[in-house]
Design a protein around this motif. Structure first.
Motif, short mmCIF file in Angstrom:
data_model
loop_
_atom_site.label_atom_id
_atom_site.label_comp_id
_atom_site.label_asym_id
_atom_site.label_seq_id
_atom_site.Cartn_x
_atom_site.Cartn_y
_atom_site.Cartn_z
N GLY A 73 -1.36 6.25 11.49
CA GLY A 73 -0.32 5.75 10.94
C GLY A 73 0.37 5.00 11.68
N GLY A 81 1.63 12.02 5.54
CA GLY A 81 1.49 13.05 6.04
C GLY A 81 2.90 13.48 6.69
N LEU A 82 3.95 12.84 6.87
CA LEU A 82 4.86 14.17 7.04
C LEU A 82 5.29 14.53 5.97
N PHE A 97 -1.51 2.34 13.48
CA PHE A 97 -1.52 0.49 12.78
C PHE A 97 0.08 -0.42 12.23
N VAL A 98 1.08 1.11 12.39
CA VAL A 98 2.04 -0.12 12.39
C VAL A 98 2.77 -1.27 13.42
N PHE A 121 -0.16 -0.02 5.05
CA PHE A 121 -1.04 1.24 4.91
C PHE A 121 -0.65 2.31 5.48
N GLY A 122 -0.50 1.53 7.10
CA GLY A 122 -0.04 2.61 7.83
C GLY A 122 1.21 3.13 7.84
N LEU A 123 2.50 2.70 7.46
CA LEU A 123 3.66 3.46 6.57
C LEU A 123 2.87 4.20 5.81
N ASN A 142 -4.92 8.40 -4.64
CA ASN A 142 -5.39 8.33 -5.76
C ASN A 142 -5.13 7.68 -6.96
N GLN A 198 -14.32 4.49 -4.01
CA GLN A 198 -12.93 4.94 -4.58
C GLN A 198 -14.75 5.06 -6.00
N GLN A 250 3.52 15.99 4.21
CA GLN A 250 2.46 17.09 4.15
C GLN A 250 2.21 18.21 5.41
N TRP A 251 3.03 17.63 6.06
CA TRP A 251 3.36 18.56 7.64
C TRP A 251 4.69 19.56 6.81
N LEU A 263 0.55 6.20 5.20
CA LEU A 263 -0.14 7.28 6.45
C LEU A 263 1.37 8.10 6.88
N VAL A 264 1.78 7.54 7.02
CA VAL A 264 3.20 8.29 8.16
C VAL A 264 3.73 9.17 7.69
N GLU A 324 -2.26 17.71 10.14
CA GLU A 324 -1.77 16.79 9.27
C GLU A 324 -1.16 16.12 10.01
N PHE A 359 0.80 -1.25 0.13
CA PHE A 359 -0.52 0.22 0.26
C PHE A 359 0.95 1.76 -0.11
N LEU A 414 -2.36 12.26 10.87
CA LEU A 414 -2.46 11.13 9.97
C LEU A 414 -1.14 10.40 9.88
N VAL A 415 -0.37 10.84 9.98
CA VAL A 415 1.23 10.38 11.30
C VAL A 415 0.96 9.82 12.36
N SER A 420 0.16 20.85 1.39
CA SER A 420 -0.44 19.52 0.37
C SER A 420 -0.38 20.59 -1.02
#
Lengths: 293, 309
Positions: free
Chosen positions: B281, A116-117, B284-285, A108-110, A227, B115, A119-120, A112-113, B274, A45, B277-278, A124
């Motif tokens: 995530g 997110g980083l 999750f991990v 998926f979690g990775l 996307n 989607q 984007q931070w 997001l991390v 943001e 993902f 989200l981090v 965006s």
């Protein structure tokens, strides 16, 4: 100028080219996904995030060290590929014995991390990347920007090289054997864990390479892969992950289908790939090139 | 068994008095997500089907509710009913296609369909596109008997809806149907060889889960008075997975605990932007690597070990 079904040829070929370019990215990304899945049994993902990292690496290399696009084309995938290798060594390898779902959730979690980083740190909204080969050709029936033509050709070369590497070389043979039966290949004295790490690094590098190619066309932004990776999942479901050539053909084909939809029925252009997926599931559930397992 | 009963009784008392010390809108939002997570867990925890597109049912039901109550100017009960029916129907169509593939493909297919629904919602006229449906009126329930304009009154309505949904899921899991689902989850081939039509069971579970997710989504639209693209987005699908995972997959109260943890976290960390989200995530991990049983699962294990000593 002649017209085709009431559509001016410039619009038709323009959209076909756009479709071909999108298809090139679908092909490169689904290829990487398929190779990684074959070896690691993990649906990566993080692929979209790694594609984004490729574009960012090129952008940062240009902005900070003034590295030209052509050098980034090599350096950026190496950097991101190494990052992938670290990720595999530290995190991914701990979950191979678990159900596929956990790999999906973990990556998926990775994603997001990572997203997110970025984007931070960079926001965006996207940053432009200068076109390395401006200008274009007038082909009579349409105008072809040189860079876009280059992307399609480069993607084809990359895809075919990957196909050749996996289907026709010795390393590729080891890879395919290890996908089939890792225990047996290990018994022959081949370091399978290292092969797995290498595969992941290569798959990630492939995604990053696609990201570098995309940088001058798209804005470089933290969410550019979000996307895309979802569409690539649909592409993978349509093509089936069994065959390398299948991934390539499906990727380019679906890009063209999308381009054609944009010409003839624009509102559906976002959803057409998912509609194709539904149809394929109805008619050939294993995917166009997939084997039923 | 007795301990469980006492636990439930305590939780219900806590839920009844909660609005006196907590903000009711927050509680209602958490209850909606709790029901959503329970519906999701019915599918993953008990049928072994991982849907990564559950937001499509949650979000679409919100739109249905808003459209019925605002544009058609009908009763909220009808909005809830049509929200559930619409979500279940969507579940029937997408589920019938998705169960043709197994395992990880199932997840990718549901994700892709969600989607598609998302893109549909951006363009469709009745969803309000990027703006969403705003200002859905809070009309009184039961023909004027229950005025839900007051947050505290609405809280008890939402609590009743949640308890209804939770009881329904409990009933399903503990029915013969639920036992067959578990058998299919654990060994599909064996269940098939015993004469169970696995696909029909899976599809029914999918539709039930979609309908209950729809109930949660429609209720959320009733509470917040709006329905937006966020609720159909892939991020929401991910969130519900996270809630169920944090609480504990395959435990019946786990998703409720998980939903409260995540909603509370989002509430208090909203200022970090943001970074939410981090953090999500990272959770999750960490959970996948170290606490796959979730909060409730780990606690139950610890309790069992203590009893054994």
């Amino acid at each position: 100028m002649f017209e085709l079904l009431g559509i001016p040829p410039q619009a038709l070929f323009g959209q076909l080219l756009l479709g071909l370019i999108n298809g090139a990215f679908y092909a490169m990304l689904s290829l990487g996904l398929a190779v990684i899945f074959g070896m690691l049994n993990v649906i990566n993902f993080t692929h979209g995030a790694q594609y984004m990292m490729g574009a960012f690496a090129a952008w940062l290399l240009l902005g900070i060290f003034d590295v030209p696009f052509w050098a980034s084309l090599v350096i950026a995938p190496i950097i991101v590929g190494l990052f992938g290798i670290v990720l595999e060594k530290l995190i991914l390898k701990r979950i191979y014995h678990l159900d596929h779902l956990y790999g999906f959730l973990l990556t998926f979690g990775l994603a997001l991390v990572i997203e997110g980083l970025f984007q931070w740190k960079w926001g965006s909204s996207g940053a432009p990347y200068p076109n390395p080969i401006p200008g274009g050709f007038n082909l009579g029936f349409m105008f072809l920007p040189t860079y876009r033509g280059f992307v399609v050709v480069a993607a084809l070369v990359i895809c075919l090289a990957t196909w050749y590497g996996i289907e026709r070389t010795k390393l590729g043979a080891y890879l395919r054997a290890a996908t089939e039966n890792p225990t047996l290949v290990r018994a022959f004295g081949i370091n399978v864990p290292r092969l797995i790490t290498l595969t992941y690094g290569l798959g990630v590098a492939l995604a990053a390479l696609a990201g570098v190619l995309a940088a001058p066309i798209q804005q470089v932004s933290a969410l550019m892969g979000v996307n895309l990776v979802l569409i690539v999942f649909a592409v993978v479901v349509i093509g089936g992950m069994g065959s390398i050539m299948g991934s390539i053909v499906t990727g380019f084909g679906l890009g063209l289908v999308e381009g054609l939809t944009k010409v003839f029925y624009p509102p559906a252009s976002n959803t057409v790939i998912f509609v194709v997926m539904a149809l394929v599931l109805l008619i050939k559930p294993a995917g166009l090139f997939g084997q039923t397992k | 068994m007795n301990a469980t009963r006492i636990g439930y009784a305590l939780l219900i008392v806590l839920a009844l008095v909660a609005p006196t010390f907590a903000y009711p809108v927050f509680l209602m939002k958490a209850l909606c997500f709790a029901l959503f997570a329970c519906a999701f867990n019915l599918l993953l925890g008990y049928a072994g089907l991982m849907s990564f597109g559950h937001a499509m049912f949650f979000g679409m039901a919100g739109y249905f509710y808003g459209h019925v109550v605002k544009a058609w100017d009908m009763a909220p009960e009808l909005g809830l009913l049509l929200g559930v029916a619409g979500a279940a129907l969507l579940g029937l169509v997408t589920g019938a296609l998705a169960i043709r593939r197994q395992g990880i493909y199932f997840a990718m297919i549901t994700l892709a369909f969600a989607q598609m629904v998302y893109f549909f919602c951006i363009q469709a006229p009745f969803t309000g596109g990027e703006d969403g449906l705003q200002g859905i009126p809070r009309k009184a329930l039961l023909g004027g008997l229950i005025p839900i304009k007051d947050d505290k009154v609405l809280y008890y309505v939402v609590l009743a809806i949640f308890l209804f949904g939770y009881a329904a899921i409990y009933r399903v899991i503990h029915s013969p149907f639920g036992q067959v689902l578990k058998a299919i989850r654990d060994n599909e081939q064996r269940a098939k060889s015993l004469g169970y039509e696995a696909d029909r069971y899976k599809l029914l579970a999918f539709v039930l889960s979609a309908g209950l997710a729809g109930l949660a989504g429609a209720t959320k639209a009733m509470v917040q008075q709006f329905a937006t693209l966020t609720d159909v987005a892939a991020s929401t699908s991910g969130e519900v997975v996270l809630m169920a995972l944090v609480g504990g997959l395959g435990t019946i109260v786990g998703p409720v605990v998980g939903a409260f943890i995540i909603v509370t976290m989002q509430n208090y960390l909203a200022f970090t932007g943001e970074f939410v989200l981090v953090i999500q995530g990272s959770i999750f991990v960490v959970i996948v690597l170290a606490f796959r049983k979730g909060v409730v699962g780990e606690l139950a294990d610890w309790w069992k070990r203590r009893q054994a000593r």
